[in-house]
Design a protein around this motif. Sequence first.
Motif, PDB file in Angstrom:
ATOM      1  N   PHE A   1       0.814  -1.214   0.000  1.00  0.00           N
ATOM      2  CA  PHE A   1       0.000   0.000   0.000  1.00  0.00           C
ATOM      3  C   PHE A   1       0.852   1.270   0.000  1.00  0.00           C
ATOM      4  O   PHE A   1       1.974   1.299   0.495  1.00  0.00           O
ATOM      5  N   TYR A   2       0.251   2.344  -0.485  1.00  0.00           N
ATOM      6  CA  TYR A   2       0.571   3.701  -0.072  1.00  0.00           C
ATOM      7  C   TYR A   2      -0.738   4.460  -0.161  1.00  0.00           C
ATOM      8  O   TYR A   2      -1.650   4.053  -0.881  1.00  0.00           O
ATOM      9  N   GLY A   3      -0.882   5.519   0.615  1.00  0.00           N
ATOM     10  CA  GLY A   3      -2.162   6.199   0.551  1.00  0.00           C
ATOM     11  C   GLY A   3      -2.396   7.168   1.691  1.00  0.00           C
ATOM     12  O   GLY A   3      -1.525   7.400   2.528  1.00  0.00           O
ATOM     13  N   PRO A   4      -3.602   7.734   1.735  1.00  0.00           N
ATOM     14  CA  PRO A   4      -3.961   8.751   2.727  1.00  0.00           C
ATOM     15  C   PRO A   4      -4.483   8.130   4.009  1.00  0.00           C
ATOM     16  O   PRO A   4      -4.559   6.909   4.156  1.00  0.00           O
ATOM     17  N   GLY A   5      -4.871   8.992   4.927  1.00  0.00           N
ATOM     18  CA  GLY A   5      -5.593   8.564   6.120  1.00  0.00           C
ATOM     19  C   GLY A   5      -4.836   7.592   6.984  1.00  0.00           C
ATOM     20  O   GLY A   5      -3.673   7.813   7.354  1.00  0.00           O
ATOM     21  N   LYS A   6      -5.486   6.461   7.285  1.00  0.00           N
ATOM     22  CA  LYS A   6      -4.927   5.461   8.205  1.00  0.00           C
ATOM     23  C   LYS A   6      -4.082   4.406   7.489  1.00  0.00           C
ATOM     24  O   LYS A   6      -3.769   3.362   8.071  1.00  0.00           O
ATOM     25  N   THR A   7      -3.696   4.659   6.240  1.00  0.00           N
ATOM     26  CA  THR A   7      -2.921   3.676   5.483  1.00  0.00           C
ATOM     27  C   THR A   7      -1.650   3.310   6.232  1.00  0.00           C
ATOM     28  O   THR A   7      -0.874   4.184   6.632  1.00  0.00           O
ATOM     29  N   LYS A   8      -1.432   2.006   6.401  1.00  0.00           N
ATOM     30  CA  LYS A   8      -0.238   1.516   7.083  1.00  0.00           C
ATOM     31  C   LYS A   8       0.598   0.697   6.114  1.00  0.00           C
ATOM     32  O   LYS A   8       0.119  -0.273   5.541  1.00  0.00           O
ATOM     33  N   SER A   9       1.839   1.100   5.935  1.00  0.00           N
ATOM     34  CA  SER A   9       2.763   0.349   5.081  1.00  0.00           C
ATOM     35  C   SER A   9       4.167   0.829   5.377  1.00  0.00           C
ATOM     36  O   SER A   9       4.371   1.906   5.954  1.00  0.00           O
ATOM     37  N   LEU A  10       5.137   0.038   4.953  1.00  0.00           N
ATOM     38  CA  LEU A  10       6.530   0.448   5.120  1.00  0.00           C
ATOM     39  C   LEU A  10       6.812   1.720   4.340  1.00  0.00           C
ATOM     40  O   LEU A  10       7.500   2.616   4.826  1.00  0.00           O
ATOM     41  N   THR A  11       6.254   1.821   3.151  1.00  0.00           N
ATOM     42  CA  THR A  11       6.489   3.017   2.333  1.00  0.00           C
ATOM     43  C   THR A  11       5.890   4.253   2.978  1.00  0.00           C
ATOM     44  O   THR A  11       6.526   5.314   3.030  1.00  0.00           O
ATOM     45  N   ASN A  12       4.674   4.163   3.483  1.00  0.00           N
ATOM     46  CA  ASN A  12       4.082   5.320   4.143  1.00  0.00           C
ATOM     47  C   ASN A  12       4.909   5.759   5.344  1.00  0.00           C
ATOM     48  O   ASN A  12       5.222   6.940   5.517  1.00  0.00           O
ATOM     49  N   SER A  13       5.265   4.784   6.204  1.00  0.00           N
ATOM     50  CA  SER A  13       5.933   5.148   7.453  1.00  0.00           C
ATOM     51  C   SER A  13       7.377   5.589   7.239  1.00  0.00           C
ATOM     52  O   SER A  13       7.847   6.535   7.896  1.00  0.00           O
TER      53      SER A  13
END
Length: 306
Positions: free
Chosen positions: A157-169
């Motif tokens: 995943f990547y994305g807005p809001g509550k998105t959880k992923s290594l890339t987001n974090s």
Amino acid sequence: MQTVLGANGQIAEELTRYLHDHVTHDIRLVSRNPGKVHETDQLVKADLMDAEATAAAVAGSDIAYLTVGLPIDSALWEQRFPVMMANTIAACREHDTKLVFFDNTYMYPRTAARQVEDTPFEPAGRKAAVRARIADMLQREMDAGTIDAVICRAPEFYGPGKTKSLTNSAVFDRIKRGKRPLIPLDAHTERTLIWTPDASRGMGLIGNTPDAYGQTWHLPVDPERLTYAEMIAVAGQVIGEDIRYTTVPAAAFKLGALVNQPVREVSELLPRYRVDNIFDSSKFAARFPGFRVTTYRQGITEILGG
């Protein structure tokens, strides 16, 4: 009635919005502590580890979506995912409910080979083995004709809001905080990421397309894949800054895994970052040509508020 099992995460929330806006307002949200997305949503508290509670939650549903997620913990996955899948299959069979399963790619080979819907599983690691096991459980039922179901598979995943992923974090959340992004192993391998609202919209569309059942579908992704270095360059253009990044070598993860449980759990996934990740969603694009996929530039711009 359409029911979302595991209704607290970003995927489930975006799916609920899609169903409400395009399909029906008759939506049931099921989890241990569900919360409404719309005023018309029906809330049911249930633990999918409990077969009777799962059956009661599914009762009266035309379609059930299994979107439950768990923390990245191998032992927890081994204990819970197979039981929840078995209970959900049994509940859907009992109530003649169609099942839409939101799956991932952990069981695919950790190579640069193009990933398509019939790519053979080669699970490496405990979490990959669990994901292969539960996908196989459902596939056997589908092949036997005991359940009308469909598997919707998504990459990272990547994305807005509550998105959880290594890339987001490690990348986008750090950029938002003014910190240097951290890239696992290699900044120059091609990555396939799915925008979480696209994943949910694609799943809702498939779930409400009768001829899509009995199959596996790769959910829609931007076919113009970027490397992390290229994503960070786009992020720099969005915020008007030159963003420098740090590539974290495998040795650092190995050292961290000795003292940190989350790092130890993530380490199983690291080989995927050494090579290009080519997740192919052309089957979906051919069947649903009107679906507009979010480009990386559009997604990055939304995340960073540009």
